[in-house]
Design an enzyme around this catalytic site. Structure first.
Site, PDB file in Angstrom:
ATOM      1  N   LYS A  13       0.819  -1.218   0.000  1.00 13.74           N
ATOM      2  CA  LYS A  13       0.000   0.000   0.000  1.00 13.74           C
ATOM      3  C   LYS A  13       0.849   1.263   0.000  1.00 13.74           C
ATOM      4  O   LYS A  13       0.601   2.184  -0.766  1.00 13.74           O
ATOM      5  CB  LYS A  13      -0.872   0.088   1.268  1.00 13.74           C
ATOM      6  CG  LYS A  13      -1.909  -0.969   1.432  1.00 13.74           C
ATOM      7  CD  LYS A  13      -2.807  -0.655   2.642  1.00 13.74           C
ATOM      8  CE  LYS A  13      -2.097  -0.636   3.976  1.00 13.74           C
ATOM      9  NZ  LYS A  13      -1.559  -1.908   4.421  1.00 13.74           N
ATOM     10  N   ARG A  88      -9.465   1.336   8.842  1.00 12.40           N
ATOM     11  CA  ARG A  88      -9.103  -0.053   9.108  1.00 12.40           C
ATOM     12  C   ARG A  88     -10.190  -0.775   9.881  1.00 12.40           C
ATOM     13  O   ARG A  88     -10.027  -1.947  10.205  1.00 12.40           O
ATOM     14  CB  ARG A  88      -7.824  -0.072   9.946  1.00 12.40           C
ATOM     15  CG  ARG A  88      -6.565  -0.441   9.169  1.00 12.40           C
ATOM     16  CD  ARG A  88      -5.383  -0.238  10.109  1.00 12.40           C
ATOM     17  NE  ARG A  88      -4.306  -1.119   9.826  1.00 12.40           N
ATOM     18  CZ  ARG A  88      -3.187  -0.757   9.181  1.00 12.40           C
ATOM     19  NH1 ARG A  88      -3.048   0.466   8.717  1.00 12.40           N
ATOM     20  NH2 ARG A  88      -2.232  -1.621   9.004  1.00 12.40           N
ATOM     21  N   ARG A 127      11.997  -6.468   4.686  1.00  7.32           N
ATOM     22  CA  ARG A 127      11.898  -5.000   4.727  1.00  7.32           C
ATOM     23  C   ARG A 127      12.907  -4.403   5.711  1.00  7.32           C
ATOM     24  O   ARG A 127      13.096  -4.887   6.818  1.00  7.32           O
ATOM     25  CB  ARG A 127      10.475  -4.609   5.148  1.00  7.32           C
ATOM     26  CG  ARG A 127      10.308  -3.113   5.353  1.00  7.32           C
ATOM     27  CD  ARG A 127       8.906  -2.680   5.142  1.00  7.32           C
ATOM     28  NE  ARG A 127       7.970  -3.233   6.126  1.00  7.32           N
ATOM     29  CZ  ARG A 127       6.650  -3.046   6.052  1.00  7.32           C
ATOM     30  NH1 ARG A 127       6.129  -2.348   5.074  1.00  7.32           N
ATOM     31  NH2 ARG A 127       5.855  -3.573   6.972  1.00  7.32           N
ATOM     32  N   ARG A 160      11.685  -2.643  11.061  1.00 13.07           N
ATOM     33  CA  ARG A 160      10.640  -1.908  11.760  1.00 13.07           C
ATOM     34  C   ARG A 160      10.277  -2.732  12.982  1.00 13.07           C
ATOM     35  O   ARG A 160      10.116  -3.954  12.863  1.00 13.07           O
ATOM     36  CB  ARG A 160       9.426  -1.789  10.827  1.00 13.07           C
ATOM     37  CG  ARG A 160       8.776  -0.441  10.870  1.00 13.07           C
ATOM     38  CD  ARG A 160       7.779  -0.326   9.766  1.00 13.07           C
ATOM     39  NE  ARG A 160       6.495  -0.943  10.131  1.00 13.07           N
ATOM     40  CZ  ARG A 160       5.410  -0.889   9.366  1.00 13.07           C
ATOM     41  NH1 ARG A 160       5.464  -0.272   8.197  1.00 13.07           N
ATOM     42  NH2 ARG A 160       4.287  -1.443   9.744  1.00 13.07           N
ATOM     43  N   ARG A 171      -0.493  -8.905  13.343  1.00 17.61           N
ATOM     44  CA  ARG A 171      -1.012  -7.864  12.442  1.00 17.61           C
ATOM     45  C   ARG A 171      -1.908  -8.471  11.370  1.00 17.61           C
ATOM     46  O   ARG A 171      -2.920  -7.899  11.001  1.00 17.61           O
ATOM     47  CB  ARG A 171       0.140  -7.098  11.794  1.00 17.61           C
ATOM     48  CG  ARG A 171       0.718  -6.021  12.701  1.00 17.61           C
ATOM     49  CD  ARG A 171       2.103  -5.583  12.281  1.00 17.61           C
ATOM     50  NE  ARG A 171       2.186  -5.064  10.936  1.00 17.61           N
ATOM     51  CZ  ARG A 171       3.290  -5.086  10.205  1.00 17.61           C
ATOM     52  NH1 ARG A 171       4.416  -5.579  10.689  1.00 17.61           N
ATOM     53  NH2 ARG A 171       3.283  -4.590   8.993  1.00 17.61           N
TER      54      ARG A 171
HETATM   55  P1  ADP Z   1       0.945  -2.284   7.796  1.00 18.72           P
HETATM   56  O1  ADP Z   1      -0.181  -1.956   6.860  1.00 18.72           O
HETATM   57  O2  ADP Z   1       2.110  -2.894   7.115  1.00 18.72           O
HETATM   58  O3  ADP Z   1       0.493  -3.112   8.988  1.00 18.72           O
HETATM   59  P2  ADP Z   1       1.090   0.520   8.761  1.00 18.72           P
HETATM   60  O4  ADP Z   1       2.320   1.323   8.710  1.00 18.72           O
HETATM   61  O5  ADP Z   1      -0.068   0.907   7.914  1.00 18.72           O
HETATM   62  O6  ADP Z   1       1.556  -0.966   8.430  1.00 18.72           O
HETATM   63  O7  ADP Z   1       0.558   0.447  10.281  1.00 18.72           O
HETATM   64  C1  ADP Z   1       1.396   0.110  11.348  1.00 18.72           C
HETATM   65  C2  ADP Z   1       0.583   0.017  12.638  1.00 18.72           C
HETATM   66  O8  ADP Z   1       0.015   1.304  12.950  1.00 18.72           O
HETATM   67  C3  ADP Z   1      -0.616  -0.937  12.596  1.00 18.72           C
HETATM   68  O9  ADP Z   1      -0.250  -2.271  12.861  1.00 18.72           O
HETATM   69  C4  ADP Z   1      -1.502  -0.347  13.705  1.00 18.72           C
HETATM   70  O10 ADP Z   1      -1.031  -0.714  14.990  1.00 18.72           O
HETATM   71  C5  ADP Z   1      -1.265   1.155  13.557  1.00 18.72           C
HETATM   72  N1  ADP Z   1      -2.284   1.756  12.668  1.00 18.72           N
HETATM   73  C6  ADP Z   1      -2.079   2.264  11.418  1.00 18.72           C
HETATM   74  N2  ADP Z   1      -3.224   2.707  10.886  1.00 18.72           N
HETATM   75  C7  ADP Z   1      -4.193   2.507  11.824  1.00 18.72           C
HETATM   76  C8  ADP Z   1      -5.602   2.730  11.881  1.00 18.72           C
HETATM   77  N3  ADP Z   1      -6.263   3.272  10.851  1.00 18.72           N
HETATM   78  N4  ADP Z   1      -6.245   2.382  13.008  1.00 18.72           N
HETATM   79  C9  ADP Z   1      -5.621   1.839  14.055  1.00 18.72           C
HETATM   80  N5  ADP Z   1      -4.298   1.576  14.062  1.00 18.72           N
HETATM   81  C10 ADP Z   1      -3.586   1.889  12.973  1.00 18.72           C
END
Ligand code: ADP
Ligand code: ZN
Length: 216
Positions: A13, A88, A127, A160, A171
């Site tokens: 994404k 999400r 990554r 990360r 996740r």
């Molecule tokens: P990925 O899609 O690879 O899991 P992101 O960088 O989008 O990674 O998100 C990392 C973390 O940030 C998620 O696992 C979550 O804990 C938090 N996070 C990101 N976006 C949201 C959201 N919209 N609502 C709640 N938590 C979020």
């Protein structure tokens, strides 16, 4: 163009959204990046978010929705935006509709990136992220010129923290339980397109550009 990128962790994404944002000259709004920025700067919001992120859970909606609402009010969002990692949950999706409706705005398109589980796991385990500037590499598919060193700024490359294998499994579970239902939600609204992002993100971006050109 007001767009949402959907997809599992590791579906790419962020990479695809970054490229589209350049092509259409609109901001790329990644909630993960916003949280990581707050954590790095040790803000109160960062402190609230950190324990959830490091265990692969979602940050509570009260924290997340307010942060996005504020960002969407910034003037650079006037011509559109690409949301990456938000919404999400169904509750976040409904809140987003309300926030946009306050200014007579609405989402135009939701892009769901599909990738096999096997590729997701290999992308995440490979990554590496620059600790200084945030640039993303992959040891297999996009290595830095010198191992462990950022090409752009010379910073150290690291994993990360939430890319540790146990946290990745958590996740993916969180995604299946809380985020995947959004696909159905946006199919019903007739906003969703599905694009295969198994191979090159450049090809994915071209496919999306061609699709959008057809629409206009
Ligand atoms: P990925 O899609 O690879 O899991 P992101 O960088 O989008 O990674 O998100 C990392 C973390 O940030 C998620 O696992 C979550 O804990 C938090 N996070 C990101 N976006 C949201 C959201 N919209 N609502 C709640 N938590 C979020
Ligand atoms: Zn760097």
């Amino acid at each position: 163009m007001r767009t949402i990128m959907l997809g599992a962790p590791g579906s790419g994404k962020g990479t695809v959204a970054t490229k589209l944002a350049v092509v259409y000259d609109i901001p790329h709004i990644s909630t993960g990046d916003l949280f990581r920025h707050h954590i790095k700067e040790k803000t109160p919001l960062g402190e609230q978010a950190e324990s959830y992120i490091s265990t692969g859970q979602l940050v509570p909606d009260e924290v997340t929705i307010g942060m996005v609402a504020e960002r969407l009010r910034d003037p650079d969002c006037g011509e559109g935006f690409i949301l990456d990692g938000f919404p999400r949950t169904t509750h976040q999706a409904e809140s987003l509709d309300r926030i946009l409706a306050e200014d007579g705005r609405a989402i135009d398109l939701v892009i769901n990136l599909t990738v096999s589980d096997e590729i997701i796991l290999s992308r995440i385990s490979g990554r590496r992220v620059c600790a200084s500037c945030g640039q993303i590499y992959n040891v297999d598919t996009h290595p830095s010129r010198t191992e462990g060193i950022c090409d752009l700024c010379g910073g150290n490359l690291m994993l990360r923290p939430d890319d540790a294998p146990e946290t990745v499994m958590r996740r993916l579970e969180t995604y299946r339980e809380q985020t995947e239902p959004l696909i159905e939600h946006y199919i019903k609204k007739e906003l969703l397109i599905e694009i295969d992002n198994e191979h090159s993100s450049a090809v994915t971006v071209q496919t999306i550009i061609a699709f959008l050109a057809e629409l206009h």
